[in-house]
Design a protein around this motif. Structure first.
Motif, PDB file in Angstrom:
ATOM      1  N   GLU A   1      29.659  39.325  42.004  1.00 12.38           N
ATOM      2  CA  GLU A   1      30.071  39.307  43.411  1.00 12.38           C
ATOM      3  C   GLU A   1      31.524  38.863  43.572  1.00 12.38           C
ATOM      4  O   GLU A   1      32.246  39.381  44.419  1.00 12.38           O
ATOM      5  N   SER A   2      31.956  37.912  42.752  1.00 14.10           N
ATOM      6  CA  SER A   2      33.358  37.486  42.836  1.00 14.10           C
ATOM      7  C   SER A   2      34.291  38.594  42.353  1.00 14.10           C
ATOM      8  O   SER A   2      35.379  38.782  42.913  1.00 14.10           O
ATOM      9  N   ASN A   3      33.864  39.342  41.334  1.00 13.17           N
ATOM     10  CA  ASN A   3      34.668  40.486  40.889  1.00 13.17           C
ATOM     11  C   ASN A   3      34.774  41.543  41.976  1.00 13.17           C
ATOM     12  O   ASN A   3      35.850  42.129  42.192  1.00 13.17           O
TER      13      ASN A   3
ATOM     14  N   SER B   1      39.904  42.606  47.722  1.00 14.93           N
ATOM     15  CA  SER B   1      41.188  42.031  48.149  1.00 14.93           C
ATOM     16  C   SER B   1      42.364  42.804  47.552  1.00 14.93           C
ATOM     17  O   SER B   1      43.395  42.976  48.211  1.00 14.93           O
TER      18      SER B   1
ATOM     19  N   ALA C   1      34.624  40.990  45.167  1.00 13.71           N
ATOM     20  CA  ALA C   1      35.513  40.445  46.197  1.00 13.71           C
ATOM     21  C   ALA C   1      36.975  40.559  45.775  1.00 13.71           C
ATOM     22  O   ALA C   1      37.848  40.872  46.601  1.00 13.71           O
ATOM     23  N   LYS C   2      37.248  40.351  44.492  1.00 13.20           N
ATOM     24  CA  LYS C   2      38.626  40.497  43.993  1.00 13.20           C
ATOM     25  C   LYS C   2      39.092  41.947  44.119  1.00 13.20           C
ATOM     26  O   LYS C   2      40.245  42.206  44.496  1.00 13.20           O
TER      27      LYS C   2
ATOM     28  N   VAL D   1      26.709  35.799  40.692  1.00  9.40           N
ATOM     29  CA  VAL D   1      27.892  35.203  41.324  1.00  9.40           C
ATOM     30  C   VAL D   1      29.166  35.776  40.724  1.00  9.40           C
ATOM     31  O   VAL D   1      30.129  36.090  41.440  1.00  9.40           O
ATOM     32  N   HIS D   2      29.175  35.955  39.409  1.00  8.52           N
ATOM     33  CA  HIS D   2      30.344  36.510  38.725  1.00  8.52           C
ATOM     34  C   HIS D   2      30.624  37.942  39.195  1.00  8.52           C
ATOM     35  O   HIS D   2      31.784  38.289  39.495  1.00  8.52           O
TER      36      HIS D   2
END
Length: 141
Positions: free
Chosen positions: A37-39, A45, A41-42, A34-35
């Motif tokens: 994947e969030s990186n 963006s 996504a950041k 999850v960590h």
């Protein structure tokens, strides 16, 4: 018989601790996925925010934004392989957790059967000690 019950209880406690450790490892592996994947996504963006606004711009601004976009794309591509390997590790940890859970449940069943066998054995011993004695009547030998 009592030693068997104690041994089975110890095995059950050990298997329970093993399951807890496996569950903890699986949870941390999933948190890692999850960590990552969030990186990613950041980074995506940030890459999308580098678009040029309408109006006049200089070549240097375009070059700088293009270079930053390229670096962000490389970083995101590098994270893609890390995400794939982290997912594989998380799936392996989940499988290990399920296996540990099965071992824990089988140990608990064995423990319950041993406790029941001890209770049955104890009850039969108690019943054997209190068998009614046949009283001999006087005069009839």
């Amino acid at each position: 018989m009592k030693a068997l019950v104690k041994k089975r209880a110890r095995i059950t406690r050990v298997r329970s601790a093993q399951h807890l450790l496996a569950a903890s490892a699986a949870a941390s592996a999933e948190a890692q996925v999850v960590h990552l994947e969030s990186n990613a996504a950041k980074l995506a963006s940030l890459r999308d925010s580098l678009t040029v606004s309408s109006g006049t711009t200089t070549g240097a601004v375009l070059q700088n934004r293009g270079e930053l976009a390229q670096r962000l794309d490389k970083a995101r591509d590098g994270l893609a392989t890390a995400i794939v390997s982290a997912r594989a590790a998380a799936e392996l940890k989940v499988a290990e957790r399920l296996e540990a859970r099965q071992r824990q449940e089988s140990a608990a069943k064995l423990d319950a059967r041993a406790v029941q066998a001890l209770a049955d054995w104890t009850e039969s011993r108690m019943n054997a000690a209190f068998r009614p004695k046949i009283l001999k009547q006087k005069g009839n030998y």
